[in-house]
Design a protein around this motif. Structure first.
Motif, PDB file in Angstrom:
ATOM      1  N   VAL A 110       4.702   8.555  -9.200  1.00 32.18           N
ATOM      2  CA  VAL A 110       5.445   9.817  -9.207  1.00 32.18           C
ATOM      3  C   VAL A 110       6.597   9.749  -8.201  1.00 32.18           C
ATOM      4  O   VAL A 110       7.729  10.139  -8.508  1.00 32.18           O
ATOM      5  CB  VAL A 110       4.511  11.014  -8.901  1.00 32.18           C
ATOM      6  CG1 VAL A 110       5.312  12.292  -8.698  1.00 32.18           C
ATOM      7  CG2 VAL A 110       3.491  11.195 -10.025  1.00 32.18           C
ATOM      8  N   VAL A 111       6.338   9.231  -7.019  1.00 29.96           N
ATOM      9  CA  VAL A 111       7.376   9.111  -5.987  1.00 29.96           C
ATOM     10  C   VAL A 111       8.506   8.205  -6.484  1.00 29.96           C
ATOM     11  O   VAL A 111       9.694   8.530  -6.352  1.00 29.96           O
ATOM     12  CB  VAL A 111       6.767   8.576  -4.667  1.00 29.96           C
ATOM     13  CG1 VAL A 111       7.848   8.176  -3.673  1.00 29.96           C
ATOM     14  CG2 VAL A 111       5.843   9.624  -4.055  1.00 29.96           C
ATOM     15  N   MET A 112       8.147   7.069  -7.083  1.00 22.49           N
ATOM     16  CA  MET A 112       9.161   6.133  -7.568  1.00 22.49           C
ATOM     17  C   MET A 112       9.967   6.712  -8.731  1.00 22.49           C
ATOM     18  O   MET A 112      11.193   6.568  -8.773  1.00 22.49           O
ATOM     19  CB  MET A 112       8.505   4.816  -7.986  1.00 22.49           C
ATOM     20  CG  MET A 112       8.019   3.997  -6.815  1.00 22.49           C
ATOM     21  SD  MET A 112       7.110   2.516  -7.299  1.00 22.49           S
ATOM     22  CE  MET A 112       8.237   1.754  -8.442  1.00 22.49           C
ATOM     23  N   MET A 113       9.298   7.358  -9.668  1.00 23.58           N
ATOM     24  CA  MET A 113      10.009   7.936 -10.803  1.00 23.58           C
ATOM     25  C   MET A 113      10.920   9.078 -10.356  1.00 23.58           C
ATOM     26  O   MET A 113      12.005   9.269 -10.902  1.00 23.58           O
ATOM     27  CB  MET A 113       9.012   8.415 -11.871  1.00 23.58           C
ATOM     28  CG  MET A 113       8.321   7.301 -12.625  1.00 23.58           C
ATOM     29  SD  MET A 113       9.428   6.362 -13.705  1.00 23.58           S
ATOM     30  CE  MET A 113       9.674   7.543 -15.029  1.00 23.58           C
ATOM     31  N   THR A 114      10.485   9.812  -9.353  1.00 20.17           N
ATOM     32  CA  THR A 114      11.315  10.889  -8.819  1.00 20.17           C
ATOM     33  C   THR A 114      12.571  10.313  -8.177  1.00 20.17           C
ATOM     34  O   THR A 114      13.676  10.828  -8.363  1.00 20.17           O
ATOM     35  CB  THR A 114      10.512  11.736  -7.814  1.00 20.17           C
ATOM     36  OG1 THR A 114       9.362  12.263  -8.480  1.00 20.17           O
ATOM     37  CG2 THR A 114      11.333  12.892  -7.290  1.00 20.17           C
ATOM     38  N   ALA A 115      12.417   9.224  -7.429  1.00 18.29           N
ATOM     39  CA  ALA A 115      13.579   8.552  -6.830  1.00 18.29           C
ATOM     40  C   ALA A 115      14.507   8.032  -7.929  1.00 18.29           C
ATOM     41  O   ALA A 115      15.736   8.152  -7.823  1.00 18.29           O
ATOM     42  CB  ALA A 115      13.123   7.425  -5.921  1.00 18.29           C
ATOM     43  N   ALA A 116      13.940   7.478  -8.983  1.00 17.26           N
ATOM     44  CA  ALA A 116      14.744   6.968 -10.093  1.00 17.26           C
ATOM     45  C   ALA A 116      15.503   8.104 -10.784  1.00 17.26           C
ATOM     46  O   ALA A 116      16.652   7.934 -11.204  1.00 17.26           O
ATOM     47  CB  ALA A 116      13.847   6.237 -11.096  1.00 17.26           C
ATOM     48  N   ALA A 117      14.881   9.260 -10.880  1.00 18.12           N
ATOM     49  CA  ALA A 117      15.488  10.410 -11.551  1.00 18.12           C
ATOM     50  C   ALA A 117      16.692  10.952 -10.783  1.00 18.12           C
ATOM     51  O   ALA A 117      17.558  11.605 -11.372  1.00 18.12           O
ATOM     52  CB  ALA A 117      14.455  11.513 -11.735  1.00 18.12           C
ATOM     53  N   ARG A 118      16.761  10.678  -9.511  1.00 19.71           N
ATOM     54  CA  ARG A 118      17.881  11.158  -8.701  1.00 19.71           C
ATOM     55  C   ARG A 118      19.133  10.293  -8.864  1.00 19.71           C
ATOM     56  O   ARG A 118      20.191  10.638  -8.369  1.00 19.71           O
ATOM     57  CB  ARG A 118      17.476  11.209  -7.231  1.00 19.71           C
ATOM     58  CG  ARG A 118      16.467  12.293  -6.930  1.00 19.71           C
ATOM     59  CD  ARG A 118      16.241  12.439  -5.435  1.00 19.71           C
ATOM     60  NE  ARG A 118      15.177  13.390  -5.185  1.00 19.71           N
ATOM     61  CZ  ARG A 118      13.973  13.069  -4.744  1.00 19.71           C
ATOM     62  NH1 ARG A 118      13.673  11.811  -4.456  1.00 19.71           N
ATOM     63  NH2 ARG A 118      13.063  13.988  -4.551  1.00 19.71           N
ATOM     64  N   ARG A 119      18.994   9.190  -9.545  1.00 25.43           N
ATOM     65  CA  ARG A 119      20.129   8.285  -9.792  1.00 25.43           C
ATOM     66  C   ARG A 119      20.870   8.723 -11.057  1.00 25.43           C
ATOM     67  O   ARG A 119      20.388   9.540 -11.827  1.00 25.43           O
ATOM     68  CB  ARG A 119      19.624   6.854  -9.973  1.00 25.43           C
ATOM     69  CG  ARG A 119      18.752   6.349  -8.865  1.00 25.43           C
ATOM     70  CD  ARG A 119      19.570   5.544  -7.872  1.00 25.43           C
ATOM     71  NE  ARG A 119      18.772   5.051  -6.771  1.00 25.43           N
ATOM     72  CZ  ARG A 119      18.421   3.786  -6.611  1.00 25.43           C
ATOM     73  NH1 ARG A 119      18.782   2.887  -7.499  1.00 25.43           N
ATOM     74  NH2 ARG A 119      17.716   3.421  -5.565  1.00 25.43           N
ATOM     75  N   ALA A 120      22.021   8.101 -11.283  1.00 25.35           N
ATOM     76  CA  ALA A 120      22.775   8.356 -12.517  1.00 25.35           C
ATOM     77  C   ALA A 120      21.908   7.965 -13.714  1.00 25.35           C
ATOM     78  O   ALA A 120      21.117   7.019 -13.625  1.00 25.35           O
ATOM     79  CB  ALA A 120      24.063   7.542 -12.508  1.00 25.35           C
ATOM     80  N   PRO A 121      22.044   8.666 -14.838  1.00 20.60           N
ATOM     81  CA  PRO A 121      21.181   8.411 -15.996  1.00 20.60           C
ATOM     82  C   PRO A 121      21.142   6.963 -16.469  1.00 20.60           C
ATOM     83  O   PRO A 121      20.109   6.500 -16.929  1.00 20.60           O
ATOM     84  CB  PRO A 121      21.768   9.322 -17.076  1.00 20.60           C
ATOM     85  CG  PRO A 121      22.429  10.414 -16.327  1.00 20.60           C
ATOM     86  CD  PRO A 121      22.955   9.789 -15.066  1.00 20.60           C
ATOM     87  N   SER A 122      22.243   6.240 -16.380  1.00 17.90           N
ATOM     88  CA  SER A 122      22.256   4.860 -16.868  1.00 17.90           C
ATOM     89  C   SER A 122      22.085   3.840 -15.741  1.00 17.90           C
ATOM     90  O   SER A 122      22.218   2.644 -15.974  1.00 17.90           O
ATOM     91  CB  SER A 122      23.557   4.589 -17.610  1.00 17.90           C
ATOM     92  OG  SER A 122      24.654   4.786 -16.724  1.00 17.90           O
TER      93      SER A 122
END
Length: 135
Positions: free
Chosen positions: A11-23
């Motif tokens: 969850v922590v990693m996916m949340t960090a990934a979600a804060r990046r640009a979509p691509s």
């Protein structure tokens, strides 16, 4: 109910990934550094999340992982199930074939209703999007 360390880390990693640009392409090294998740664990989780269809991997120059779907279409339930498997509140409803290793199985009057409980928990987790978590 409590999430395991692996589910929590996912969850922590996916949340960090979600804060990046979509691509944006993500690497396990970058996410491990950003989140504090140990690198071997980050690598293992990214493989699991990819196998479950939440991340897509690309090899070669400019490779890495990216979110497989928009952040609003990925739920907390999706992430937990990618790491833990189907959400089940008790051992008796966790088996897909209906079998159980519970000593009370033949006389249990609660078992038929535990699926309802599991579905309610999954529904609650499913109503929380990765987009909400990333705010």
């Amino acid at each position: 109910m409590r999430l395991t360390h692996l589910a929590d880390y996912a969850v922590v990693m996916m949340t960090a990934a979600a804060r990046r640009a979509p691509s944006a392409r993500l690497s396990a090294t970058e996410l491990a550094e950003e989140t504090g998740v140990p690198l071997p664990t980050a690598q293992k989780l990214m493989q699991k999340l990819s196998a479950y269809g939440l991340l897509v991997g690309q090899r070669g120059f400019g490779g890495g992982y990216a979110l497989a779907r928009p952040v609003g279409e990925i739920s907390l339930a999706d992430i937990v199930e990618a790491v833990e498997g189907p959400i089940a509140m008790t051992q008796c409803v966790g088996h897909e074939d209906g079998s159980s290793d519970c000593a009370l199985d033949q006389h249990c009057r609660v078992k038929p209703h535990m699926g309802i409980v599991g579905n309610a928990v999954r529904g609650a987790l499913g109503s929380v999007s990765l987009q909400e978590l990333a705010r």
